[in-house]
Design a protein around this motif. Structure first.
Motif, PDB file in Angstrom:
ATOM      1  N   ARG A   1      74.657  69.933  66.742  1.00 42.68           N
ATOM      2  CA  ARG A   1      73.371  70.466  66.270  1.00 42.68           C
ATOM      3  C   ARG A   1      72.559  70.811  67.508  1.00 42.68           C
ATOM      4  O   ARG A   1      72.458  70.017  68.437  1.00 42.68           O
ATOM      5  N   ILE A   2      71.963  71.982  67.500  1.00 39.38           N
ATOM      6  CA  ILE A   2      71.197  72.472  68.636  1.00 39.38           C
ATOM      7  C   ILE A   2      69.728  72.087  68.488  1.00 39.38           C
ATOM      8  O   ILE A   2      69.140  72.265  67.416  1.00 39.38           O
ATOM      9  N   GLN A   3      69.150  71.556  69.568  1.00 38.14           N
ATOM     10  CA  GLN A   3      67.723  71.197  69.598  1.00 38.14           C
ATOM     11  C   GLN A   3      67.125  71.718  70.896  1.00 38.14           C
ATOM     12  O   GLN A   3      67.786  71.701  71.929  1.00 38.14           O
ATOM     13  N   VAL A   4      65.881  72.147  70.855  1.00 33.76           N
ATOM     14  CA  VAL A   4      65.168  72.569  72.063  1.00 33.76           C
ATOM     15  C   VAL A   4      64.499  71.345  72.664  1.00 33.76           C
ATOM     16  O   VAL A   4      63.933  70.532  71.942  1.00 33.76           O
ATOM     17  N   LYS A   5      64.601  71.216  73.993  1.00 36.00           N
ATOM     18  CA  LYS A   5      63.959  70.084  74.686  1.00 36.00           C
ATOM     19  C   LYS A   5      62.470  70.156  74.549  1.00 36.00           C
ATOM     20  O   LYS A   5      61.869  71.181  74.553  1.00 36.00           O
TER      21      LYS A   5
ATOM     22  N   LYS B   1      70.741  69.460  73.550  1.00 36.12           N
ATOM     23  CA  LYS B   1      69.390  69.913  73.892  1.00 36.12           C
ATOM     24  C   LYS B   1      69.483  71.127  74.815  1.00 36.12           C
ATOM     25  O   LYS B   1      70.207  71.087  75.811  1.00 36.12           O
TER      26      LYS B   1
ATOM     27  N   SER C   1      67.230  76.456  67.551  1.00 36.13           N
ATOM     28  CA  SER C   1      67.082  75.034  67.273  1.00 36.13           C
ATOM     29  C   SER C   1      67.327  74.764  65.792  1.00 36.13           C
ATOM     30  O   SER C   1      66.846  75.495  64.933  1.00 36.13           O
ATOM     31  N   GLY C   2      68.109  73.737  65.504  1.00 35.20           N
ATOM     32  CA  GLY C   2      68.434  73.379  64.126  1.00 35.20           C
ATOM     33  C   GLY C   2      69.766  73.922  63.655  1.00 35.20           C
ATOM     34  O   GLY C   2      70.309  73.453  62.659  1.00 35.20           O
TER      35      GLY C   2
ATOM     36  N   GLU D   1      74.110  65.954  69.144  1.00 34.53           N
ATOM     37  CA  GLU D   1      72.943  66.810  69.290  1.00 34.53           C
ATOM     38  C   GLU D   1      72.908  67.320  70.717  1.00 34.53           C
ATOM     39  O   GLU D   1      73.047  66.546  71.662  1.00 34.53           O
TER      40      GLU D   1
ATOM     41  N   GLU E   1      65.307  78.858  73.634  1.00 31.43           N
ATOM     42  CA  GLU E   1      66.087  79.539  72.606  1.00 31.43           C
ATOM     43  C   GLU E   1      65.656  80.991  72.551  1.00 31.43           C
ATOM     44  O   GLU E   1      64.563  81.314  72.997  1.00 31.43           O
TER      45      GLU E   1
END
Length: 70
Positions: free
Chosen positions: A66-70, A5, A54-55, A3, A9
């Motif tokens: 997998r991309i996630q926003v902090k 962060k 994100s997601g 993952e 985005e």
């Protein structure tokens, strides 16, 4: 799957490959994308500046993130 962060985005696809050291340079990132070697959410992606949110799941070679926003 790792993952990743990001602070904000969207982020462009080639930048993810470059910043995560999946390729050696931005030019190499753009090349592998244009050659159809990168998969985003299960589909081959050839747009270098594809906006990633994100997601989203990005795959290249042995790497799957997998991309996630902090």
């Amino acid at each position: 799957m790792r993952e990743i962060k990001i602070l904000e985005e969207p982020i462009e696809l080639y930048k993810i490959l470059k910043f995560e050291n999946m390729v050696g340079s931005g030019g190499e990132a753009k090349y592998v994308i244009s050659e159809g070697q990168v998969i985003v959410n299960g589909k081959i992606e050839t747009r270098k500046r594809k906006k990633i949110f994100s997601g989203d799941i990005v795959e290249f070679g042995e790497n799957k993130i997998r991309i996630q926003v902090k």
